[in-house]
Design an enzyme around this catalytic site. Structure first.
Site, PDB file in Angstrom:
ATOM      1  N   GLY A  42     -23.773  50.599 -11.028  1.00 52.76           N
ATOM      2  CA  GLY A  42     -24.550  51.774 -11.442  1.00 52.76           C
ATOM      3  C   GLY A  42     -25.650  52.175 -10.483  1.00 52.76           C
ATOM      4  N   SER A  43     -25.586  51.713  -9.220  1.00 56.90           N
ATOM      5  CA  SER A  43     -26.686  52.067  -8.305  1.00 56.90           C
ATOM      6  C   SER A  43     -26.656  53.559  -7.961  1.00 56.90           C
ATOM      7  CB  SER A  43     -26.630  51.210  -7.039  1.00 56.90           C
ATOM      8  OG  SER A  43     -25.516  51.540  -6.247  1.00 56.90           O
ATOM      9  N   ASN A  44     -25.490  54.170  -7.935  1.00 55.32           N
ATOM     10  CA  ASN A  44     -25.437  55.615  -7.663  1.00 55.32           C
ATOM     11  C   ASN A  44     -25.970  56.423  -8.840  1.00 55.32           C
ATOM     12  OD1 ASN A  44     -24.142  56.451  -4.968  1.00 55.32           O
ATOM     13  ND2 ASN A  44     -22.916  54.689  -5.632  1.00 55.32           N
ATOM     14  N   MET A 120     -14.142  53.445 -12.121  1.00 52.82           N
ATOM     15  CA  MET A 120     -13.002  52.732 -11.532  1.00 52.82           C
ATOM     16  C   MET A 120     -11.703  52.943 -12.316  1.00 52.82           C
ATOM     17  SD  MET A 120     -14.557  51.684  -8.971  1.00 52.82           S
ATOM     18  CE  MET A 120     -13.355  50.631  -8.168  1.00 52.82           C
ATOM     19  N   ARG A 121     -11.515  54.127 -12.859  1.00 51.11           N
ATOM     20  CA  ARG A 121     -10.276  54.466 -13.561  1.00 51.11           C
ATOM     21  C   ARG A 121      -9.717  55.750 -12.959  1.00 51.11           C
ATOM     22  NH1 ARG A 121      -8.666  50.536 -16.475  1.00 51.11           N
ATOM     23  NH2 ARG A 121      -7.345  51.969 -17.641  1.00 51.11           N
ATOM     24  N   ASN A 137     -16.689  63.222  -7.287  1.00 53.50           N
ATOM     25  CA  ASN A 137     -16.520  61.775  -7.120  1.00 53.50           C
ATOM     26  C   ASN A 137     -17.186  61.358  -5.818  1.00 53.50           C
ATOM     27  OD1 ASN A 137     -15.405  59.128  -7.609  1.00 53.50           O
ATOM     28  ND2 ASN A 137     -13.909  59.544  -6.012  1.00 53.50           N
ATOM     29  N   HIS A 139     -16.941  58.418  -2.830  1.00 54.48           N
ATOM     30  CA  HIS A 139     -15.977  57.431  -2.330  1.00 54.48           C
ATOM     31  C   HIS A 139     -16.527  56.807  -1.049  1.00 54.48           C
ATOM     32  CE1 HIS A 139     -11.993  55.651  -1.848  1.00 54.48           C
ATOM     33  NE2 HIS A 139     -12.099  55.928  -0.558  1.00 54.48           N
TER      34      HIS A 139
HETATM   35  C1  GRF Z   1     -19.626  53.138  -4.728  1.00 59.02           C
HETATM   36  O1  GRF Z   1     -19.469  52.528  -3.484  1.00 59.02           O
HETATM   37  C2  GRF Z   1     -18.755  54.358  -4.850  1.00 59.02           C
HETATM   38  O2  GRF Z   1     -18.493  54.959  -3.635  1.00 59.02           O
HETATM   39  C3  GRF Z   1     -17.477  53.794  -5.413  1.00 59.02           C
HETATM   40  O3  GRF Z   1     -17.871  52.774  -6.284  1.00 59.02           O
HETATM   41  C4  GRF Z   1     -19.123  52.241  -5.850  1.00 59.02           C
HETATM   42  C5  GRF Z   1     -20.035  52.269  -7.039  1.00 59.02           C
HETATM   43  O4  GRF Z   1     -21.241  51.606  -6.787  1.00 59.02           O
HETATM   44  N1  GRF Z   1     -16.685  54.835  -6.018  1.00 59.02           N
HETATM   45  P1  GRF Z   1     -22.399  51.651  -7.895  1.00 59.02           P
HETATM   46  O5  GRF Z   1     -21.773  51.177  -9.201  1.00 59.02           O
HETATM   47  O6  GRF Z   1     -22.885  53.063  -8.003  1.00 59.02           O
HETATM   48  O7  GRF Z   1     -23.445  50.719  -7.405  1.00 59.02           O
END
Ligand code: GRF
Length: 222
Positions: A42-44, A120-121, A137, A139
């Site tokens: 969940g860091s993003n 991740m789905r 999204n 990536h």
């Molecule tokens: C990120 O590297 C994103 O690009 C990928 O999954 C990872 C998620 O990281 N789709 P976080 O859960 O946001 O830390």
């Protein structure tokens, strides 16, 4: 890209919006109403919340949806006081049923766009068509290189010297929708998976709020 059907209009928008002072001061009234989807750390998700708190992104996260109960993203939402709903994919019959539930939740939360921030789905047309050009999204590669799982491992394996991250619109072809924006990250001689993944993540945290600010005017015109 469909977001800017006329290429010169796209170029102009990039030229105007790419200046950092414009990006940081871009205001939407009301702020962009966002839904976020996450599966793990969940860091993003938190990077979006922080950009909003710092005044670098004119938006509000109406709802986070996670599919793994107790995951890092859910814990961050609790700490940040952001509404979070758990939709456990294991209790749904199939992908389409899960996506219908997602659409229901995001529509009830009155979001105008949805960000897959580490979801991740694989998603289906149920979700994609409910938010046309409004589903993003992130990536961890410079698409179209290294689509799919473990993009960081794929980049290391291929021996590329530059990797990075991409924010793109979601279409039914996985990791292949129109690119909104990208950031390059050098691959260093002694990089291992974790070191490279971490440097890419740092750029993701910057790139995702930036992408939302880039898309905002398009969503408000639509
Ligand atoms: C990120 O590297 C994103 O690009 C990928 O999954 C990872 C998620 O990281 N789709 P976080 O859960 O946001 O830390």
């Amino acid at each position: 890209m469909p977001a800017f059907s006329n290429p010169s209009q796209h170029e102009q928008s990039q030229q105007v919006l790419l200046h950092p002072s414009h990006i940081e001061s871009a205001q939407f009234d009301p702020p962009l109403q966002l839904g976020v989807m996450a599966s793990g750390r969940g860091s993003n998700f938190e990077a979006i919340a922080q950009a909003i708190a710092r005044g670098n992104l004119s938006a509000s996260i109406r709802l986070l949806v996670v599919n793994n109960p107790g995951c890092g993203a859910q814990q961050r939402a609790e700490r940040l006081g952001i509404p979070c709903k758990v939709i456990d994919h294991r209790i749904h019959r199939d992908r389409r049923a899960l996506d219908r539930e997602l659409v229901h939740c995001f529509q009830a939360a009155e979001v105008e766009a949805v960000v897959m921030a580490g979801w991740m789905r694989i998603v289906t047309s149920e979700l994609i068509q409910a938010f046309p050009e409004r589903l993003l999204n992130i990536h961890p590669s410079l698409l179209p290189s290294f689509r799919g799982l473990d993009a960081v491992g794929q980049a290391l394996q291929a021996g590329v010297k530059i990797s990075g991250c991409t924010v793109h619109l979601v279409t039914e072809d996985m990791d292949a929708g129109p690119i909104v924006t990208q950031a390059a990250v050098p691959v260093l001689a002694n990089d291992n998976h974790e070191a490279l993944a971490q440097r890419i993540r740092r750029q993701e945290h910057r790139l995702l709020p930036f992408a939302l600010t880039l898309m905002g005017p398009h969503w408000r015109q639509g």
